[in-house]
Structures are given as C-alpha cells and as structure tokens.
Design a protein around this motif. Structure first.
Motif, PDB file in Angstrom:
ATOM      1  N   PHE A 115       0.716  -1.105   0.021  1.00  0.00           N
ATOM      2  CA  PHE A 115      -0.092   0.140  -0.305  1.00  0.00           C
ATOM      3  C   PHE A 115       0.741   1.315   0.328  1.00  0.00           C
ATOM      4  O   PHE A 115       0.184   2.282  -0.556  1.00  0.00           O
ATOM      5  N   LYS A 116       2.573   0.982   0.287  1.00  0.00           N
ATOM      6  CA  LYS A 116       3.407   2.146   0.111  1.00  0.00           C
ATOM      7  C   LYS A 116       3.116   3.176  -0.808  1.00  0.00           C
ATOM      8  O   LYS A 116       3.158   4.614  -1.021  1.00  0.00           O
ATOM      9  N   ASP A 117       2.968   2.399  -2.571  1.00  0.00           N
ATOM     10  CA  ASP A 117       2.607   2.831  -3.389  1.00  0.00           C
ATOM     11  C   ASP A 117       1.879   4.186  -3.528  1.00  0.00           C
ATOM     12  O   ASP A 117       1.860   5.562  -3.787  1.00  0.00           O
ATOM     13  N   ALA A 138      13.169   6.154   6.880  1.00  0.00           N
ATOM     14  CA  ALA A 138      13.514   4.548   8.027  1.00  0.00           C
ATOM     15  C   ALA A 138      12.307   3.426   7.535  1.00  0.00           C
ATOM     16  O   ALA A 138      11.549   4.599   6.982  1.00  0.00           O
ATOM     17  N   SER A 139      12.672   2.783   7.469  1.00  0.00           N
ATOM     18  CA  SER A 139      11.870   1.532   7.158  1.00  0.00           C
ATOM     19  C   SER A 139      11.950  -0.185   7.630  1.00  0.00           C
ATOM     20  O   SER A 139      12.982   0.262   7.457  1.00  0.00           O
ATOM     21  N   THR A 140      10.937  -0.200   7.837  1.00  0.00           N
ATOM     22  CA  THR A 140      10.732  -2.313   7.611  1.00  0.00           C
ATOM     23  C   THR A 140      10.571  -2.438   6.705  1.00  0.00           C
ATOM     24  O   THR A 140      10.344  -3.290   5.779  1.00  0.00           O
ATOM     25  N   GLY A 141      10.983  -1.660   5.266  1.00  0.00           N
ATOM     26  CA  GLY A 141      11.044  -2.946   4.327  1.00  0.00           C
ATOM     27  C   GLY A 141      10.241  -2.032   3.331  1.00  0.00           C
ATOM     28  O   GLY A 141      10.568  -2.145   1.919  1.00  0.00           O
ATOM     29  N   ASN A 142       8.766  -2.271   2.902  1.00  0.00           N
ATOM     30  CA  ASN A 142       7.807  -1.554   2.355  1.00  0.00           C
ATOM     31  C   ASN A 142       7.555  -0.054   2.346  1.00  0.00           C
ATOM     32  O   ASN A 142       7.620   0.364   0.881  1.00  0.00           O
ATOM     33  N   THR A 143       8.065   0.417   2.588  1.00  0.00           N
ATOM     34  CA  THR A 143       8.433   2.356   2.339  1.00  0.00           C
ATOM     35  C   THR A 143       9.636   2.254   1.809  1.00  0.00           C
ATOM     36  O   THR A 143       8.915   3.003   0.730  1.00  0.00           O
ATOM     37  N   SER A 144      10.707   1.629   2.172  1.00  0.00           N
ATOM     38  CA  SER A 144      12.028   2.063   1.243  1.00  0.00           C
ATOM     39  C   SER A 144      11.752   1.299  -0.012  1.00  0.00           C
ATOM     40  O   SER A 144      11.764   1.911  -0.952  1.00  0.00           O
ATOM     41  N   GLY A 242      -1.828  -2.416  12.045  1.00  0.00           N
ATOM     42  CA  GLY A 242      -0.902  -0.486  12.588  1.00  0.00           C
ATOM     43  C   GLY A 242       0.451  -0.930  12.968  1.00  0.00           C
ATOM     44  O   GLY A 242       0.879  -1.953  13.736  1.00  0.00           O
ATOM     45  N   GLY A 243       1.170  -0.145  12.736  1.00  0.00           N
ATOM     46  CA  GLY A 243       2.338  -0.108  12.757  1.00  0.00           C
ATOM     47  C   GLY A 243       2.953   1.214  13.530  1.00  0.00           C
ATOM     48  O   GLY A 243       2.347   1.162  14.040  1.00  0.00           O
ATOM     49  N   ASN A 244       3.537   1.459  12.286  1.00  0.00           N
ATOM     50  CA  ASN A 244       3.472   3.854  12.639  1.00  0.00           C
ATOM     51  C   ASN A 244       2.152   4.092  12.660  1.00  0.00           C
ATOM     52  O   ASN A 244       2.242   5.174  12.844  1.00  0.00           O
ATOM     53  N   LEU A 245       1.367   3.540  12.208  1.00  0.00           N
ATOM     54  CA  LEU A 245      -0.067   3.459  12.688  1.00  0.00           C
ATOM     55  C   LEU A 245      -0.600   5.429  10.955  1.00  0.00           C
ATOM     56  O   LEU A 245      -1.434   5.439  11.540  1.00  0.00           O
ATOM     57  N   GLY A 246       1.028   4.867  10.137  1.00  0.00           N
ATOM     58  CA  GLY A 246       0.048   6.499   9.205  1.00  0.00           C
ATOM     59  C   GLY A 246      -1.347   6.028   8.224  1.00  0.00           C
ATOM     60  O   GLY A 246      -2.001   6.574   8.450  1.00  0.00           O
ATOM     61  N   ASN A 247      -0.997   4.321   8.327  1.00  0.00           N
ATOM     62  CA  ASN A 247      -2.086   3.752   7.702  1.00  0.00           C
ATOM     63  C   ASN A 247      -4.071   3.990   8.309  1.00  0.00           C
ATOM     64  O   ASN A 247      -4.330   4.524   7.715  1.00  0.00           O
ATOM     65  N   SER A 248      -3.987   3.938   9.052  1.00  0.00           N
ATOM     66  CA  SER A 248      -5.349   4.102   9.936  1.00  0.00           C
ATOM     67  C   SER A 248      -5.526   5.309  10.611  1.00  0.00           C
ATOM     68  O   SER A 248      -6.594   5.397  10.085  1.00  0.00           O
ATOM     69  N   LEU A 378      -5.505  -5.748   3.436  1.00  0.00           N
ATOM     70  CA  LEU A 378      -4.251  -6.750   2.587  1.00  0.00           C
ATOM     71  C   LEU A 378      -3.390  -5.308   2.580  1.00  0.00           C
ATOM     72  O   LEU A 378      -2.812  -4.903   1.131  1.00  0.00           O
ATOM     73  N   THR A 379      -1.699  -5.606   2.699  1.00  0.00           N
ATOM     74  CA  THR A 379      -1.784  -4.611   3.193  1.00  0.00           C
ATOM     75  C   THR A 379       0.000  -4.263   2.232  1.00  0.00           C
ATOM     76  O   THR A 379       0.548  -3.779   0.757  1.00  0.00           O
ATOM     77  N   GLY A 380       0.081  -5.949   2.044  1.00  0.00           N
ATOM     78  CA  GLY A 380       1.634  -6.318   0.981  1.00  0.00           C
ATOM     79  C   GLY A 380       1.656  -7.403   1.105  1.00  0.00           C
ATOM     80  O   GLY A 380       0.328  -8.407   1.042  1.00  0.00           O
TER      81      GLY A 380
END
Ligand code: F0G
Length: 430
Positions: A115-117, A138-144, A242-248, A378-380
């Motif tokens: 979803f980061k796109d 910084a990223s757990t991998g998808n944003t990057s 929910g992780g960094n809570l940007g999406n929600s 489904l985010t990834g």
C-alpha cells in the motif's frame, strides 16, 4: 483558497511549499487541509473516470485528485500508476472468521507490492513540487521499496535507512534493485526514524516517512476506492493492521472528509489490529488512551515491528471519529491467518494477515457481529517475505505450530515414488 498544512493540535497553518513535518509552534502533527468550496465533488465525477486510459486519472490515487492534492499541476505528478487494487469477496475466509460478509482489499497488488505506493506517489510528487532532489526514509521494508522505486522513476536520489536484522528479503532486494542508496543501521525502526529525521534536516533531504502528511493524502484513497468498488455502500467495519499508524490515520481522515463532502452518509468503524509483541496502541487503548508508552517491539510480522508509532495522535483521532476499536493478535494467529489467505490463492505478507486474524478475534470477543459486513485490508504482497512462508510450512518457526501446513513432499527421480505420493495422499485443502 489553496490547500495548506495545519497543526492537528493548535491549528497553526503553514503554506504547502514549506518543508516541514511538525508544527513549529507546538510540535503537533500536520494535516493537509484542502478547500473544496469552489469544487464540485461527486460520486459521478469519480465514476466517470473509472477505466480511463488517461493520466493522471487512470491511477487509483489520482482518480480522486480533488481529495488528494487538487492544485498540483499534472505534469509534476509521479505515478506508476498505483491503486486500482482488487477487492476480493471471500466467503470461506468469512466463515472462518465468523462473519457473513468479508472482503479483502489487496493493497499488495500495487506496483511495488504494498500500500505504500499510494502514499509514495503523493510524497514524491510533493518532493518535486518543492524542488527537492533527495528523498529519504527509515523503514521496515515496504516504505523503502516504494521510495526507491518512485525516486528512481522521478529521477531523484532515494536514500533508505534499514534495520540490519529482520527486514524481509523481498523488501531488502527491492531497495537495492531500484538503485537507492541503502544504509543498514544497527538500530530498530523507531531509532532509525529519529536518525533519518535529524540527518535529513541537517543535509536538506526530504523525509518521506508517514510523518509526512502528503503520504497520508495518497493513502486515503484506499478507503475511497474500496467504497467506490462497493458502489458507494459503506461497510460496517474496516479492519487494518497498525504499525506506525499512518495508514489507519489516513483512513480516518478519508472517511471523515468523505462524509463531510456527502460522498457517504455514515462512517464505518475502524478496527486497528496490532501484533502482540508490537502493541503500544492496543495497550494505550486498554488504559483509555491516557498516553502512548513506547515498547521494544518483537513480532514475526516485521513490517509492523514498531514500538513508538509517530502517528499515535492521528490514529486516536481516527478511532474517535469512527467509534473504532483496537485489537491484538499473536504471531501464531497471524501466521495461521496468513496461511489461509495464501491457500485461498490470494496471498499476503505476515503483517497483512492481522486483518483476518483480528476480524476473527473481534468476532470471538463479541465486538464484530456475524451479520456485519467487514473489509479487511491486505497491506503487502505474498512475495515480500518468502522466508516466513517456507519456515512456517517446514515447521521451523520457534513457538509457532503450522496449523495449516502444506508440507513439501520429497521423491527421487522415480515414477513409482511420485505416483505413490499422488495416489497415496490427498492434496491438502486447508
Ligand atoms: N502492513 C505492512 C505490510 C506494512 O509494511 C506496514 C508498515 C503496515 C502494515 C503498518 O502500516 O505503519 O501505516 O500503521 N510499514 C512501514 C514501512 C512502517 O516502513 O514499510 P502503518
């Protein structure tokens, strides 16, 4: 009036062309505020654009340009294009979760597999508006992965700060492949985010983590597109990891604005689902959202291994607007739900499976009722984290039992051996 940035706490405003991520008066998070008084925004406008081959409206983000960034010149938009992801009706998974109606909105079908796109098209477009030449996260991998791709596509330098452990292999590979400057740092996501903000400030690099409000404007379109795909019928629940809570946070803003504009007449309830080992929002919810207590995060769902989410205040606001709830699931529940989504032919990465695992748990807890309709996000993509899949199905995950195991069969170069496998065992159907 043109769009502007506004502090969610004290209301201070800033022009769109200022490089700024937090209120200089009070430190609060910023929102992008649009003025829609001169625009006609209707369901019909967006329906007419469905299926168009023309840029930018063929993108599932820019179809809703008026809600994302109305004033931006089309020639500055950096779009692959993204969005237009499928909304799957999944009756068998619905039955497993305990509801009659479940859809899965598959954001793993975006160009870089997450979803980061949708956020990145907004963020990199804004980098061009601002004339920035270097972008970082910084990223757990998808944003990057998304940043690396969109930066390359726009001719900018992408810079990514990664944890040196526990980044899924597909994501690590994408950063390198798309040509970003990749730095592995001996620190977790939360520390890396602090580092990227400090260093980018000092070196004049544009930060594209979800603290950047332009990212969230793009991510709003997950909600808009979902509801358009439901022919503008509002589901009862939206369930999202929910992780960094940007999406929600973006979902809450989208829904709030859609109702304000009369595109919908009621709000769905948002359920944010966290992994047990990375559940600071869940814990805060248990205490009535008194404050966020950062924690050291640990979970197999590395995408959401985040202990100090920057968007906490916006997520709480989204929950307030939508009468939302927060749930928590174990790694065992995440991996079992993932195995079922995968075996349904749809597939997702571990963090995404929080949506299904969380729906089931919320039904068990009597929060979601059987007759209510649910959209899980489904985010990834399933291809992001192949190691987790192979480890699960070969029973190599510590403390996790592969309840829905699809065991690899072994045979020699022997017709008899292969036939005996095919005749002797039925094909597993989870
Ligand atoms: N699902 C996946 C697959 C993710 O990559 C992320 C976040 C989330 C869910 C949580 O979304 O942070 O908006 O609450 N990944 C970020 C990253 C942190 O760096 O790729 P959130």
């Amino acid at each position: 009036m043109p769009s502007q940035l506004q502090c969610m706490d004290c209301g201070a405003t800033y022009p769109m062309n200022q490089v700024i991520y937090a209120c200089t008066a009070c430190g609060g998070l910023l929102d992008v505020k649009h003025d829609w008084s001169e625009l006609t925004i209707t369901r019909e406008l967006f329906d007419q654009r469905l299926g168009t081959l023309d840029a930018p409206y063929r993108s599932g983000v820019w179809r809703y340009k008026e809600l994302v960034y109305p004033d931006v010149p089309d020639d500055l938009i950096v779009s692959r294009p993204e969005g237009n992801t499928n909304l799957y009706h999944v009756p068998k998974l619905a039955a497993w979760a305990g509801v009659d109606t479940l859809y899965l909105k598959h954001e793993g079908e975006n160009p870089t597999g997450s979803f980061k796109d949708r956020g990145m098209t907004g963020g990199v477009t804004q980098a061009r508006v601002l004339g920035m030449t270097r972008v970082a996260c910084a990223s757990t991998g998808n944003t990057s992965a998304a940043l690396a791709s969109y930066a390359a596509f726009a001719g900018l330098e992408g810079i990514i700060f990664m944890q040196n452990r526990q980044i899924a292999v597909g994501k690590l590979a994408q950063g390198l492949a798309y040509g970003a400057t990749c730095i592995q740092i001996n620190a977790d996501f939360d520390r890396n985010l602090a580092l990227v903000r400090q260093i980018s400030d000092e070196l004049g690099i544009y930060v594209l983590n979800s603290v950047n409000p332009f990212r969230l404007e793009g991510q709003k379109t997950i909600m808009i597109e979902t509801i358009q795909q439901l022919k503008w019928h509002v589901p009862d629940w939206i369930v999202v990891p929910g992780g960094n809570l940007g999406n929600s946070s973006a979902f809450g803003k989208a829904l709030y604005e859609m109702r304000q504009l009369g595109l919908i007449d009621r709000l769905p309830r948002i359920a944010i689902v966290q992994a047990e080992g990375a559940s600071p929002l869940y814990r805060a919810a248990q205490r009535g959202f008194d404050h966020l207590e950062p924690m050291k995060a640990e979970t197999i769902a590395t995408a959401i291994k985040i202990g100090n989410p920057v968007n906490y205040p916006k997520a709480v606001r989204a929950l307030t607007w939508t009468n939302g709830v927060v749930e928590m699931v174990t790694d065992q529940e995440i991996m079992d739900a993932k195995a079922l989504i995968d075996a349904a032919g749809i597939g997702c990465e571990p963090a995404s499976a929080c949506s299904l695992a969380g729906t089931r748990k919320l039904v068990e807890h009597g929060v979601i009722q059987r007759g209510e309709s649910v959209v899980g996000v489904l985010t990834g993509s399933v291809m992001k984290d192949p190691d987790a899949i192979i480890a699960y199905h070969s029973n190599q995950l510590e403390d996790i039992t592969p309840t829905y195991q699809n065991r690899m069969r072994q045979a020699g170069d022997s017709v008899e051996q292969i036939k005996s496998i095919l005749l002797g065992e039925s094909v597993p159907t989870p």
